[in-house]
Design an enzyme around this catalytic site. Sequence first.
Site, PDB file in Angstrom:
ATOM      1  N   GLY A  71       0.712  -1.311   0.019  1.00 29.03           N
ATOM      2  CA  GLY A  71      -0.010  -0.263  -0.031  1.00 29.03           C
ATOM      3  C   GLY A  71       0.924   1.345  -0.118  1.00 29.03           C
ATOM      4  O   GLY A  71       0.374   2.326  -0.630  1.00 29.03           O
ATOM      5  N   THR A  72       1.889   1.227   0.563  1.00 27.90           N
ATOM      6  CA  THR A  72       2.837   2.565   0.801  1.00 27.90           C
ATOM      7  C   THR A  72       3.241   3.026  -0.527  1.00 27.90           C
ATOM      8  O   THR A  72       3.307   4.168  -0.880  1.00 27.90           O
ATOM      9  CB  THR A  72       3.912   2.291   1.890  1.00 27.90           C
ATOM     10  OG1 THR A  72       3.371   2.169   3.072  1.00 27.90           O
ATOM     11  CG2 THR A  72       4.794   3.530   1.721  1.00 27.90           C
ATOM     12  N   ASN A 151      -7.976   3.969   8.506  1.00 25.84           N
ATOM     13  CA  ASN A 151      -7.451   2.890   9.124  1.00 25.84           C
ATOM     14  C   ASN A 151      -7.606   2.865  10.739  1.00 25.84           C
ATOM     15  O   ASN A 151      -7.421   1.736  11.119  1.00 25.84           O
ATOM     16  CB  ASN A 151      -5.922   2.886   8.797  1.00 25.84           C
ATOM     17  CG  ASN A 151      -5.485   4.079   9.236  1.00 25.84           C
ATOM     18  OD1 ASN A 151      -5.475   5.027   8.431  1.00 25.84           O
ATOM     19  ND2 ASN A 151      -4.136   3.933  10.010  1.00 25.84           N
ATOM     20  N   GLN A 179      -7.831  -0.360   3.576  1.00 29.23           N
ATOM     21  CA  GLN A 179      -8.527  -0.877   4.673  1.00 29.23           C
ATOM     22  C   GLN A 179      -9.988  -1.485   4.082  1.00 29.23           C
ATOM     23  O   GLN A 179     -10.584  -1.975   4.732  1.00 29.23           O
ATOM     24  CB  GLN A 179      -8.901   0.286   5.696  1.00 29.23           C
ATOM     25  CG  GLN A 179      -7.608   0.592   6.472  1.00 29.23           C
ATOM     26  CD  GLN A 179      -7.198  -0.430   7.264  1.00 29.23           C
ATOM     27  OE1 GLN A 179      -7.755  -1.666   7.745  1.00 29.23           O
ATOM     28  NE2 GLN A 179      -5.723  -0.771   7.662  1.00 29.23           N
ATOM     29  N   SER A 199      -3.531  -3.319  -0.581  1.00 27.59           N
ATOM     30  CA  SER A 199      -2.554  -4.173   0.057  1.00 27.59           C
ATOM     31  C   SER A 199      -2.926  -5.247   0.304  1.00 27.59           C
ATOM     32  O   SER A 199      -4.088  -5.891   0.884  1.00 27.59           O
ATOM     33  CB  SER A 199      -2.050  -3.489   1.234  1.00 27.59           C
ATOM     34  OG  SER A 199      -1.091  -4.193   2.000  1.00 27.59           O
ATOM     35  N   HIS A 201      -1.612  -7.860   2.390  1.00 29.34           N
ATOM     36  CA  HIS A 201      -1.819  -8.388   3.805  1.00 29.34           C
ATOM     37  C   HIS A 201      -2.969  -7.822   4.712  1.00 29.34           C
ATOM     38  O   HIS A 201      -3.083  -8.231   5.733  1.00 29.34           O
ATOM     39  CB  HIS A 201      -0.276  -8.253   4.588  1.00 29.34           C
ATOM     40  CG  HIS A 201      -0.252  -6.758   5.149  1.00 29.34           C
ATOM     41  ND1 HIS A 201      -0.230  -6.355   6.364  1.00 29.34           N
ATOM     42  CD2 HIS A 201       0.094  -5.558   4.302  1.00 29.34           C
ATOM     43  CE1 HIS A 201       0.000  -5.296   6.479  1.00 29.34           C
ATOM     44  NE2 HIS A 201       0.340  -4.693   5.510  1.00 29.34           N
ATOM     45  N   CYS A 325       1.285   1.518  12.107  1.00 27.46           N
ATOM     46  CA  CYS A 325       2.580   2.411  11.674  1.00 27.46           C
ATOM     47  C   CYS A 325       2.978   3.182  12.679  1.00 27.46           C
ATOM     48  O   CYS A 325       4.203   3.857  12.354  1.00 27.46           O
ATOM     49  CB  CYS A 325       2.188   2.999  10.085  1.00 27.46           C
ATOM     50  SG  CYS A 325       1.671   1.462   9.098  1.00 27.46           S
TER      51      CYS A 325
END
Length: 386
Positions: A71-72, A151, A179, A199, A201, A325
């Site tokens: 995602g980042t 998130n 999310q 993302s 995961h 994070c």
Amino acid sequence: MKRIYMDHAATTPMAPEVVEAMKTAFVEIFGNASSLHQPGLEARAALEEAREKVAELIGAEAEEVYFTSGGTESDNLAIKGVALAKRDRGRHIITTSIEHPAVLEPCRYLEGQGFEVTYLPVTREGLVEVEALESAIREDTILISMMHANNEIGTIQPISEAGSIARDRGIAFHTDAVQTVGKIPAKVDELGVDLLSLSSHKLHGPKGVGALYIREGTEIESIIHGGGHERGLRSGTENVPGIVGLATAAELAGANLEEDMARMAGMRDRLAEFVLARVEDSWVNGSRTKRLPNNANLGFSFIEGEALLLRLDAEGIAVSTGSACSSKKTVASHVLTAIGLRPEEAHGSLRITLGRENTDQEVDYVARTIVEVAESLLAMSPFRKS
């Protein structure tokens, strides 16, 4: 002690089907997807099949899906890539005050490169007001980035309305849907987005893999240069086993979406209502109705959220106080202060995020334990009202 995991907004356990698919890929599909020999062609075929599965989950065309490391990277590519491509036509970007750092930090970086960024405020429920977005748009606005759902507090934003505004004005529109993809419907045409980050995961797939949807015709430049992989936009040899895992997770999420949403929303509400009815000075952070079905973010007066988290962990329960994070930072959550909480209130938050493996029995145990631990901490709190 049996452990109960309820921190699925941070990461999710891999589904058994994902593990099996990746095992096969690690052993049997070891070729480089850019090679022209048979092992390479097999890897390429697996890569393109995975692209189709991910595209199906979000209602996109396969050629509009680009694989990334997560995602980042997807957020960085969307924001920096569009800014670079459009910098000669404008240098104004609009985002929100409650975005994930993967959006906020690229925006701050671009501010240092001569761009201007408007950070939209949110209501007490964590919602962006569409009127505020419209008022912030300027002639030189080139990009709007608004997360699909937060998130930390789980509030779902009015993405479709924002997408319509952006489309009418010819402004590129990006959403961080990390999310939401796999948790609620996130079809790109219904949302009206030009770019969407996801993302692996977060939906029971492996870590280190993600994707960026880019609507055909969207102007964007690469920010990673090399051998020209992913049709020239994201260089670097593709992680085929990881991508196969993401695709399997996407397929499972799509097949079980409606059932999972209903079940988790029921468990979420039962847990929250049980706690709120028994712990004084407690509340829900974010919207009670426009929120993710698996997210319960609870606030407690006179209790330190970290103390609550650690006591729960000692009882075998894994939850969080906010974004994974940022969980080691001592400053109050920027999301909770943005919705109007005082720093001491923000420090008293607890984020519980459910997953498809959680059971009703686990929810009841966690709810009872939260009440017991909260009452114990309140009894010793020097700040509690007499």
